[in-house]
Design an enzyme around this catalytic site. Sequence first.
Site, PDB file in Angstrom:
ATOM      1  N   CYS A 111       0.826  -1.212   0.000  1.00  0.00           N
ATOM      2  CA  CYS A 111       0.000   0.000   0.000  1.00  0.00           C
ATOM      3  C   CYS A 111       0.860   1.263   0.000  1.00  0.00           C
ATOM      4  O   CYS A 111       1.481   1.576  -1.008  1.00  0.00           O
ATOM      5  CB  CYS A 111      -1.010  -0.029   1.154  1.00  0.00           C
ATOM      6  N   HIS A 212      -3.711  -5.094   0.398  1.00  0.00           N
ATOM      7  CA  HIS A 212      -3.236  -5.427   1.751  1.00  0.00           C
ATOM      8  C   HIS A 212      -3.305  -6.940   1.987  1.00  0.00           C
ATOM      9  O   HIS A 212      -4.254  -7.416   2.608  1.00  0.00           O
ATOM     10  CB  HIS A 212      -4.101  -4.724   2.803  1.00  0.00           C
ATOM     11  N   GLU A 214      -1.750  -8.715   4.113  1.00  0.00           N
ATOM     12  CA  GLU A 214      -1.708  -9.087   5.550  1.00  0.00           C
ATOM     13  C   GLU A 214      -3.120  -9.132   6.137  1.00  0.00           C
ATOM     14  O   GLU A 214      -3.372  -9.875   7.070  1.00  0.00           O
ATOM     15  CB  GLU A 214      -0.790  -8.130   6.332  1.00  0.00           C
TER      16      GLU A 214
END
Length: 247
Positions: A111, A212, A214
């Site tokens: 990001c 993203h 994660e």
Amino acid sequence: MRQRLVIGVTGGSTNVEGFVRGGINELYFKAVEATGNTPIMLPIIQDANSIAQMVSLCDGLILTGGVDIHPRYYGEEILKECGDFDCFRDTFEWHLLEAVKKQNKPILGICRGIQMLNVFFGGTLYQDLGLNPNFLLMHHQKGSRGYGSHWIDIKEGSFLHAIFGSKAFVNSYHHQAIKEVAPHFKVTAQSRDGVIEGIEHMTLPVWGVQFHPEMMFENDEGCRHLFEHFSIKVKEHATCITTSEEQ
Ligand code: MN
């Protein structure tokens, strides 16, 4: 070489009642831990020598998400559409990337991280996606952060293609994106309205994604695989350096 890799995860900061607290979404740590490696958070500091020492302690690094980068780093005046920025974080990450480049450490930008990589290596950003009339998809999804919201098409032969194949359904939490890609980088993925969602350096171990992973790694096999694939690349790089130092 260490059995468990040390992965440095760059920190962010929040201001709570005048006290600045360092931290970052713990899902970054969980995602690294799930690969069998050890995450360490790198706090925002300003001393370039200390930052270089932090980098030297890591086998690989993750440049995390966060607020906007000040547009002066890519030679633009700040527009009214630009969001919050953090001068201390900008300076910290700039010194960090100088050290990463000098020490030739593998790094994954996520990001804000992909944007910082692009700016550091000489590219530019859209200060807001609204500044390009072609960008019509929702890139700032309004719920369920752990789930995808738009497709990306992925270039064959890239880091991302080895993980997802030719397309992936990814989440999206950004209002800025890459405009001009930095020299010596190639675009590896784009959303279907043309936003750049993945880049990689042509020779250095440097990769970036606009989404993203994660946030998705617990329920998306591809995103889990992304962190595993990154750690394999870090391990290969570390082994290669250890071997050449032994010779
Ligand atoms: Mn997006």
